[in-house]
Design a protein around this motif. Structure first.
Motif, PDB file in Angstrom:
ATOM      1  N   ILE A 134     -32.597 -32.209  28.137  1.00 25.39           N
ATOM      2  CA  ILE A 134     -34.009 -31.973  28.448  1.00 25.39           C
ATOM      3  C   ILE A 134     -34.107 -30.600  29.089  1.00 25.39           C
ATOM      4  N   ASP A 135     -34.990 -29.758  28.580  1.00 23.61           N
ATOM      5  CA  ASP A 135     -35.098 -28.405  29.138  1.00 23.61           C
ATOM      6  C   ASP A 135     -35.992 -28.388  30.376  1.00 23.61           C
ATOM      7  N   GLU A 136     -36.188 -27.191  30.939  1.00 21.59           N
ATOM      8  CA  GLU A 136     -36.909 -27.062  32.208  1.00 21.59           C
ATOM      9  C   GLU A 136     -38.401 -27.372  32.080  1.00 21.59           C
ATOM     10  N   LYS A 137     -38.906 -27.485  30.873  1.00 19.09           N
ATOM     11  CA  LYS A 137     -40.301 -27.861  30.645  1.00 19.09           C
ATOM     12  C   LYS A 137     -40.435 -29.347  30.300  1.00 19.09           C
ATOM     13  N   GLY A 138     -39.352 -30.095  30.444  1.00 23.55           N
ATOM     14  CA  GLY A 138     -39.406 -31.519  30.184  1.00 23.55           C
ATOM     15  C   GLY A 138     -39.326 -31.889  28.723  1.00 23.55           C
ATOM     16  N   GLN A 139     -38.944 -30.964  27.861  1.00 19.93           N
ATOM     17  CA  GLN A 139     -38.880 -31.223  26.427  1.00 19.93           C
ATOM     18  C   GLN A 139     -37.447 -31.530  25.996  1.00 19.93           C
ATOM     19  N   ALA A 159     -37.158 -39.226  33.296  1.00 21.84           N
ATOM     20  CA  ALA A 159     -36.182 -38.147  33.437  1.00 21.84           C
ATOM     21  C   ALA A 159     -36.790 -36.815  33.001  1.00 21.84           C
ATOM     22  N   ARG A 160     -37.585 -36.846  31.948  1.00 25.10           N
ATOM     23  CA  ARG A 160     -38.261 -35.629  31.490  1.00 25.10           C
ATOM     24  C   ARG A 160     -39.238 -35.100  32.544  1.00 25.10           C
ATOM     25  N   MET A 161     -39.945 -36.015  33.218  1.00 24.51           N
ATOM     26  CA  MET A 161     -40.874 -35.590  34.264  1.00 24.51           C
ATOM     27  C   MET A 161     -40.130 -34.960  35.433  1.00 24.51           C
ATOM     28  N   ARG A 162     -38.955 -35.495  35.787  1.00 26.11           N
ATOM     29  CA  ARG A 162     -38.181 -34.898  36.886  1.00 26.11           C
ATOM     30  C   ARG A 162     -37.728 -33.481  36.516  1.00 26.11           C
ATOM     31  N   ALA A 163     -37.351 -33.255  35.253  1.00 30.77           N
ATOM     32  CA  ALA A 163     -36.973 -31.902  34.821  1.00 30.77           C
ATOM     33  C   ALA A 163     -38.165 -30.968  34.929  1.00 30.77           C
ATOM     34  N   LEU A 164     -39.334 -31.439  34.524  1.00 29.78           N
ATOM     35  CA  LEU A 164     -40.548 -30.620  34.573  1.00 29.78           C
ATOM     36  C   LEU A 164     -40.942 -30.314  36.014  1.00 29.78           C
ATOM     37  N   GLU A 165     -40.822 -31.285  36.902  1.00 29.56           N
ATOM     38  CA  GLU A 165     -41.192 -31.073  38.307  1.00 29.56           C
ATOM     39  C   GLU A 165     -40.295 -30.063  38.994  1.00 29.56           C
ATOM     40  N   GLN A 224     -43.409 -19.663  34.512  1.00 29.93           N
ATOM     41  CA  GLN A 224     -41.993 -19.993  34.619  1.00 29.93           C
ATOM     42  C   GLN A 224     -41.623 -19.980  36.097  1.00 29.93           C
ATOM     43  N   TRP A 225     -41.570 -21.159  36.717  1.00 32.17           N
ATOM     44  CA  TRP A 225     -41.393 -21.251  38.163  1.00 32.17           C
ATOM     45  C   TRP A 225     -39.958 -20.970  38.586  1.00 32.17           C
ATOM     46  N   THR A 226     -38.997 -21.179  37.715  1.00 30.29           N
ATOM     47  CA  THR A 226     -37.597 -20.947  38.052  1.00 30.29           C
ATOM     48  C   THR A 226     -36.993 -19.939  37.078  1.00 30.29           C
ATOM     49  N   MET A 263     -28.854 -27.551  38.171  1.00 29.67           N
ATOM     50  CA  MET A 263     -29.080 -28.359  36.985  1.00 29.67           C
ATOM     51  C   MET A 263     -29.087 -29.820  37.415  1.00 29.67           C
ATOM     52  N   LEU A 264     -29.860 -30.648  36.705  1.00 27.35           N
ATOM     53  CA  LEU A 264     -29.902 -32.073  36.982  1.00 27.35           C
ATOM     54  C   LEU A 264     -29.008 -32.809  35.995  1.00 27.35           C
ATOM     55  N   VAL A 265     -28.347 -33.846  36.474  1.00 22.52           N
ATOM     56  CA  VAL A 265     -27.563 -34.694  35.585  1.00 22.52           C
ATOM     57  C   VAL A 265     -27.836 -36.149  35.959  1.00 22.52           C
ATOM     58  N   THR A 266     -28.117 -36.958  34.974  1.00 23.61           N
ATOM     59  CA  THR A 266     -28.351 -38.372  35.222  1.00 23.61           C
ATOM     60  C   THR A 266     -27.566 -39.200  34.222  1.00 23.61           C
ATOM     61  N   ILE A 267     -26.972 -40.271  34.711  1.00 27.56           N
ATOM     62  CA  ILE A 267     -26.227 -41.184  33.852  1.00 27.56           C
ATOM     63  C   ILE A 267     -26.823 -42.577  34.001  1.00 27.56           C
ATOM     64  N   SER A 268     -26.732 -43.351  32.938  1.00 30.94           N
ATOM     65  CA  SER A 268     -27.350 -44.669  32.963  1.00 30.94           C
ATOM     66  C   SER A 268     -26.653 -45.585  31.966  1.00 30.94           C
ATOM     67  N   ASN A 269     -26.869 -46.886  32.155  1.00 34.21           N
ATOM     68  CA  ASN A 269     -26.458 -47.877  31.172  1.00 34.21           C
ATOM     69  C   ASN A 269     -27.679 -48.726  30.863  1.00 34.21           C
ATOM     70  N   ASP A 270     -28.489 -48.289  29.903  1.00 28.70           N
ATOM     71  CA  ASP A 270     -29.713 -49.003  29.561  1.00 28.70           C
ATOM     72  C   ASP A 270     -29.466 -50.164  28.611  1.00 28.70           C
ATOM     73  N   GLY A 271     -28.183 -50.534  28.465  1.00 27.91           N
ATOM     74  CA  GLY A 271     -27.864 -51.722  27.689  1.00 27.91           C
ATOM     75  C   GLY A 271     -28.476 -52.981  28.287  1.00 27.91           C
ATOM     76  N   TRP A 272     -28.776 -52.946  29.593  1.00 25.94           N
ATOM     77  CA  TRP A 272     -29.431 -54.071  30.252  1.00 25.94           C
ATOM     78  C   TRP A 272     -30.790 -54.380  29.644  1.00 25.94           C
TER      79      TRP A 272
END
Length: 508
Positions: free
Chosen positions: A450-455, A427-433, A219-221, A404-413
């Motif tokens: 997404i939790d701190e382990k990318g899940q 996004a999951r990989m960024r949480a894990l990193e 547990q790094w953090t 904490m990380l927060v990301t917003i997107s419009n993947d309707g494109w």
């Protein structure tokens, strides 16, 4: 060199195998997530290119890239054709040009690999993973960068996941590519009856894979003891009406209605440009949101921003995210803009040629570097808007100042394609990193916690209008990757490239 049957095969056979090997890497990523295909794909590439002369390697690398991008970024066609008001033939041509252009990076990398390795099997095998990672890194920043389809991303659910907070996605890719080289090395060494050397190669490779699960238990953090209540609204607004003024009120009513039962949550998240007018016109709606919020509650939303830019010495538009609330503060302007979607390269030449070069809101300007995180009470939120979450070092550096990380997107494109699934996986990989929770809000999916382990702990299915509720935890402390970024991996790559040469490793 090992007795490689492809040494006597026609070149078209090698080309076909490389197309297949490149395309198979798409299957390692979401929505398939067959991570085990990664080293197999790399081994097939090495097996195919080892007997090739240097003069054939540019084409070999280019075909590998065509296989990878031609299968992995098909969602670009939807953006161009369905939402870019572009005819099917033109959309196909633009898609083909994009794939062919990005694949040039792999062509140059393979040619460079041949020049460095010359005719030494050992040098070629050692250099291959280094050159592959170097190519990934280059395309991550060249011409604003395309940091998509990194092979290491597949291991957010794989046995190498534990390496992510230590070495990042490039470190995992280096291990996967090195495993491909190792598989060919074992084939070569057994043919040469060098069993001791084969045993050493196998042991070192296996050790890297076994270390992954062990590292993942660390547990790094440090997570806060008390959770924060969280809610995200997924409006599922059709892309066709997103910027139509006639539907402005309807869109705001949708998000206000979805939030009706959640104004007292600690953090509330609306997606990218959920408020589809600039902040200087949105004063009444911002004031209404502030009046509805409970004490200590923060609403974070995407909103276009119109302001004077000291850098450009003119008024400019930004794709932005802001925090609203009694104890909230902060506005963030997106730094990594999507070419043609948010700005048009060579604008004076391309504007007006076809509909794709005149998409709504394609005149955004890049935000300044080193922006402060958003504040939601005592919690500092590191924002990333849409495409930005694909950049590992960018997110890791920004996350140093946040909990904490927060990301917003419009993947309707991207419609009903593989694009949104790949986006979620990154996004999951960024949480894990970073060892931090990631709060992800999108217009039509995939909205997730997404939790701190990318899940993923909570999510809303795609193409549904719904509210997601859950608990999230702020984090303190830094992972090794946040401290160093990708530089240790890139330094190792540079060492291999500089020192693995004729005078260091002889031909045999």
């Amino acid at each position: 060199m090992a007795n490689n049957p492809l040494a006597r095969s026609p070149l078209w056979v090698s080309g076909l195998l490389l197309l297949v090997a490149g395309a198979s890497q798409t299957l390692t990523l979401s929505p398939w997530e067959w991570w085990w295909l990664g080293p197999i794909s790399m081994a097939l590439i090495v097996f195919t290119i080892m007997p090739l002369a240097t003069r054939h390697l540019f084409l070999a690398g280019w075909l590998t890239g065509v296989g990878l991008y031609g299968s992995g970024v098909t969602w670009i066609y939807i953006s161009i054709s369905e939402h870019g008001n572009t005819s099917t033939p033109i959309a196909v041509i633009l898609m083909a040009l994009f794939v062919a252009g990005v694949a040039i990076v792999h062509g140059l990398a393979f040619w460079f690999w041949g020049k460095l390795g010359k005719d030494s099997p050992a040098r070629r095998l050692i250099l291959f993973p280094a050159v592959w990672v170097l190519a990934d890194w280059v395309r991550g920043w060249l011409l604003t960068g395309f940091p998509w389809l990194y092979l290491g991303t597949a291991h957010v659910d794989g046995p190498l996941a534990g390496w992510a907070p230590v070495a990042g996605v490039h470190g995992i890719t280096l291990i996967v590519a090195g495993s491909g080289s190792a598989l060919y090395a074992l084939y070569w060494l057994f043919q040469a009856r060098r069993r001791t050397s084969a045993g050493v190669v196998a042991a070192l490779t296996l050790a890297l894979w076994l270390a992954g699960p062990a590292l993942n238990r660390i547990q790094w953090t440090d997570l806060a003891e008390e959770p924060l209540s969280f809610a995200a609204m997924q409006g599922n607004i059709p892309q066709q009406i997103k910027w139509d003024p006639d539907f402005l009120r309807d869109q705001l009513v949708v998000y206000l209605g979805l939030t009706e039962d959640d104004w007292n949550r600690d953090i509330i998240l609306w997606p990218e440009t959920a408020i589809p007018i600039t902040q200087d016109q949105a004063g009444p709606i911002i004031e209404h949101i502030a009046s509805e919020l409970g004490a200590g509650s923060t609403l974070v939303t995407g909103i276009p921003w119109y302001t004077f830019s000291d850098r450009r010495e003119d008024y400019t538009f930004h794709n932005s995210i802001m925090a609203i609330g009694e104890d909230a503060e902060g506005v963030y302007h997106k730094q990594k803009l999507v070419p043609f979607g948010e700005y048009v390269p060579l604008e004076n030449w391309l504007r007006g040629l076809i509909g794709f070069f005149d998409l709504p809101m394609s005149s955004f300007s890049r935000g300044p570097a080193y922006q402060a995180p958003l504040e939601a009470g005592d919690t500092k939120l590191t924002p990333a808007i849409c495409y930005e979450v694909a950049y590992p070092d960018f997110v890791a550096f920004s996350a140093r100042r946040g909990n904490m990380l927060v990301t917003i997107s419009n993947d309707g494109w991207f419609g009903d394609s593989i694009g949104p699934h790949q986006h979620l996986q990154m996004a999951r990989m960024r949480a894990l990193e970073t060892g931090r929770y990631m709060l992800r809000g999108t217009n039509n999916g995939v909205t997730a916690i997404i939790d701190e382990k990318g899940q993923v702990t909570e999510r809303i299915p795609q193409f549904e209008r719904a509210v997601m509720r859950g608990e999230v935890y702020s984090a303190s402390g830094l992972t090794p990757f946040m401290n160093t970024g990708s530089w240790p991996v890139l330094t190792l790559v540079a060492i291999l490239i500089v020192f693995v040469r004729v005078r260091v490793i002889p031909r045999n």
